[in-house]
Scaffold this motif. Structure first.
Motif: not given
Length: 276
Positions: A92, A96, A158-159, A162
């Motif tokens: 991730s 990202a 990843r979200s 980010a």
């Protein structure tokens, strides 16, 4: 513009009804586990166990291989979640923060893996494990459970990564940190909500998984609690008290983990953290 009391009442009433609908089966499970056998089979429902008894829990705990299956379930579930978190953190972060050829295709692959039902691969998984002479082993279960929860873990983390401002990482590197040090000292502590959410999802998925262990592990001492729970009614006939006690014991670890993670999760950790 203020909303009328009636307009505020409907959403709250709907929420209460939905909560009661979801909570009642759980309440009835624990309630039945505490009732004497006479109250369980009574014609008129006993809504609250006035004369509570723990006899059914004793029957469930004394069942064959109970503690062995508890150990197997905990070993497989915790190991699968830990492995998925380690791999997902690295993947991730790369998705990202880094730009590389094939990055979008990599993301699409994870999304497809998350949506595709893994049950279509049961025969291939069985043949692979059989040819590797690993039937009735916890190692294949751990690896396949890890693969099952990995796509969701990668996409979720990843979200979260980010959403962490790049300035935090850049400031740490300006102050002398390497990129791995900036990740472990700055970004990683801010991922607590994401780590808790993905850990909870992975734990529930691996803890409740049933078909794979049914196919791969025929030995009673190599099975996990979901399979033991499915055969409980056969072992005890019409002993609904023992069946509900076994189901309650099976649900307790998930409830405790949920309460612990809910208490620890804190939002807005990045608020005001960027150097001005």
């Amino acid at each position: 513009m203020k909303r009328s009391p009636l307009a505020r009442l409907w959403p709250n009433a709907t929420a209460v009804v939905l909560f009661a609908g979801f909570a009642f089966p759980v309440y009835w499970m624990f309630c039945t586990a505490l009732k004497p056998a006479s109250d369980i089979v009574a014609e008129d429902p006993v809504w609250f166990p006035v004369s509570a008894t723990f006899e059914h829990f004793g029957t469930a705990v004394r069942a064959d291989h109970f503690w062995t299956l508890v150990r197997n379930s905990l070993t497989v579930t915790v190991s699968a979640v830990a492995l998925s978190l380690v791999i997902a953190l690295l993947a991730s972060f790369a998705l990202a923060r880094l730009r590389f050829r094939g990055r979008r295709g990599f993301l699409v692959t994870f999304m497809i893996a998350q949506m595709a039902p893994w049950e279509v691969m049961v025969i291939a998984i069985y043949l692979l494990v059989r040819d590797g002479d690993m039937l009735n082993s916890l190692v294949p279960l751990t690896l396949f459970y890890m693969v099952m929860v990995l796509p969701f873990t990668v996409l979720t983390l990843r979200s979260y990564i980010a959403a962490v401002p790049r300035e935090l990482e850049e400031s740490a590197m300006v102050d002398g940190c390497t990129r791995p040090q900036a990740f472990t000292r700055v970004i990683f502590p801010l991922l607590a909500p994401g780590l808790m959410a993905t850990s909870l999802f992975g734990f529930i998925t691996a803890w409740n998984e049933f078909p794979l262990v049914l196919i791969l592990n025929k030995d009673a001492e190599a099975q996990t609690l979901p399979l033991w729970l499915s055969s409980f009614q056969t072992n005890f006939g019409d002993d609904w008290g023992a069946t509900m006690a076994a189901a309650s014991l099976f649900a307790v670890p998930i409830l405790l983990l949920f309460l612990f993670l809910q208490r620890k999760a804190v939002g807005g950790l990045t608020s005001g953290a960027v150097k001005g």
